[in-house]
Design an enzyme around this catalytic site. Sequence first.
Site, PDB file in Angstrom:
ATOM      1  N   ASP A 107       3.476 139.783   3.242  1.00 53.27           N
ATOM      2  CA  ASP A 107       2.132 140.217   2.873  1.00 53.27           C
ATOM      3  C   ASP A 107       2.111 140.442   1.371  1.00 53.27           C
ATOM      4  O   ASP A 107       2.726 141.401   0.870  1.00 53.27           O
ATOM      5  CB  ASP A 107       1.785 141.508   3.624  1.00 53.27           C
ATOM      6  CG  ASP A 107       0.411 142.069   3.255  1.00 53.27           C
ATOM      7  OD1 ASP A 107      -0.289 141.454   2.420  1.00 53.27           O
ATOM      8  OD2 ASP A 107       0.053 143.136   3.789  1.00 53.27           O
ATOM      9  N   VAL A 108       1.440 139.575   0.627  1.00 55.66           N
ATOM     10  CA  VAL A 108       1.476 139.660  -0.832  1.00 55.66           C
ATOM     11  C   VAL A 108       0.754 140.890  -1.366  1.00 55.66           C
ATOM     12  O   VAL A 108       0.893 141.217  -2.548  1.00 55.66           O
ATOM     13  CB  VAL A 108       0.904 138.386  -1.495  1.00 55.66           C
ATOM     14  CG1 VAL A 108       1.714 137.161  -1.119  1.00 55.66           C
ATOM     15  CG2 VAL A 108      -0.576 138.204  -1.172  1.00 55.66           C
ATOM     16  N   ASN A 134      -0.423 130.982  -4.578  1.00 55.93           N
ATOM     17  CA  ASN A 134      -1.503 130.277  -3.905  1.00 55.93           C
ATOM     18  C   ASN A 134      -2.265 131.129  -2.892  1.00 55.93           C
ATOM     19  O   ASN A 134      -3.419 130.833  -2.582  1.00 55.93           O
ATOM     20  CB  ASN A 134      -0.916 129.048  -3.200  1.00 55.93           C
ATOM     21  CG  ASN A 134      -1.899 128.386  -2.265  1.00 55.93           C
ATOM     22  OD1 ASN A 134      -2.860 127.751  -2.702  1.00 55.93           O
ATOM     23  ND2 ASN A 134      -1.684 128.535  -0.968  1.00 55.93           N
ATOM     24  N   TYR A 187     -14.783 137.300  -4.709  1.00 54.71           N
ATOM     25  CA  TYR A 187     -13.971 136.111  -4.950  1.00 54.71           C
ATOM     26  C   TYR A 187     -14.102 135.671  -6.407  1.00 54.71           C
ATOM     27  O   TYR A 187     -13.096 135.396  -7.076  1.00 54.71           O
ATOM     28  CB  TYR A 187     -14.411 134.991  -4.015  1.00 54.71           C
ATOM     29  CG  TYR A 187     -13.568 133.738  -4.104  1.00 54.71           C
ATOM     30  CD1 TYR A 187     -12.322 133.673  -3.489  1.00 54.71           C
ATOM     31  CD2 TYR A 187     -14.020 132.606  -4.790  1.00 54.71           C
ATOM     32  CE1 TYR A 187     -11.539 132.531  -3.566  1.00 54.71           C
ATOM     33  CE2 TYR A 187     -13.251 131.463  -4.870  1.00 54.71           C
ATOM     34  CZ  TYR A 187     -12.011 131.437  -4.256  1.00 54.71           C
ATOM     35  OH  TYR A 187     -11.252 130.306  -4.345  1.00 54.71           O
ATOM     36  N   LYS A 194     -11.074 135.648  -9.249  1.00 51.52           N
ATOM     37  CA  LYS A 194     -10.587 134.427  -9.882  1.00 51.52           C
ATOM     38  C   LYS A 194     -10.759 134.456 -11.398  1.00 51.52           C
ATOM     39  O   LYS A 194      -9.946 133.884 -12.137  1.00 51.52           O
ATOM     40  CB  LYS A 194     -11.272 133.214  -9.267  1.00 51.52           C
ATOM     41  CG  LYS A 194     -10.877 132.966  -7.804  1.00 51.52           C
ATOM     42  CD  LYS A 194      -9.363 132.812  -7.633  1.00 51.52           C
ATOM     43  CE  LYS A 194      -8.983 132.464  -6.200  1.00 51.52           C
ATOM     44  NZ  LYS A 194      -7.522 132.266  -6.049  1.00 51.52           N
TER      45      LYS A 194
END
Length: 266
Positions: A75-76, A102, A170, A174
């Site tokens: 789990d990042v 990613n 999102y 980013k």
Amino acid sequence: MIAPKGGAVDGAGRDAGRVALVTGAGSGIGAGVAAALLARGWRVALAGRRAEPLAATARAAGGGAADRALTVAADVTSPESVDALFAAVAGRFGRLDLLFNNAGVFGAPAPVEEFPVAEWDAVIATNLTGAFLCARAAFALMRGQDPRGGRIINNGSLSAHTPRPRSVAYTASKHAVTGLTKALSLEGRAHGIACGQIDIGNAATEMTGPFGAGTLQADGSVRAEPVMDVANAVAGVLYMAELPPEANVQFMSVLATGMPSFVGRG
């Protein structure tokens, strides 16, 4: 193909030993990149939330690639899980030459005034904090190994330049990944660590599945959008990954030809 310093290339043009870690490797672009690296002879650690898709990706590469694969359910968003992931990579391979950051989520679309705080936190935790945690661990490993250094490729998005409607978390995540990429590039210079970002638009994955049927546009209309094969995005990542250490792609955009709301006004 030019062999990077510290690496070797066999007669078929495949890498003979470098080590990569791909997060979000169980599906989509991550699975495609992991499989392509394995096919080229890399040793690859595949990380993701679920073990079975990771194992399926490694098996699908064929040709004995599974012997060069390490699959780790991770789990990042969790510092402890990321630490355990990198410990597993170091324990199995002894080094790390490439991190493809990613792992990412889009989140449930909603207008800004209705966007849930919990959804915001979840998107930022995966897309930004997860990338930071993995980059931090990669720096610690890469700066101390011999040969020293390596490469980090962050998966950005065209949303790092141009937002879609109802995608506030999102888009913000980013844009922040772009700042992370620049900071990593700056601090990596002293340690032989290169960092670049690939911004992908409308690769045909589970995340972009609805685009072909119709998605909300900036003018309020709903229209179908062109998509491209994931292989085109994978090729871009491979190009960046296999540059010699003295060269770097800082930013690359790969997008479906004719997609709206990026070049020009949509």
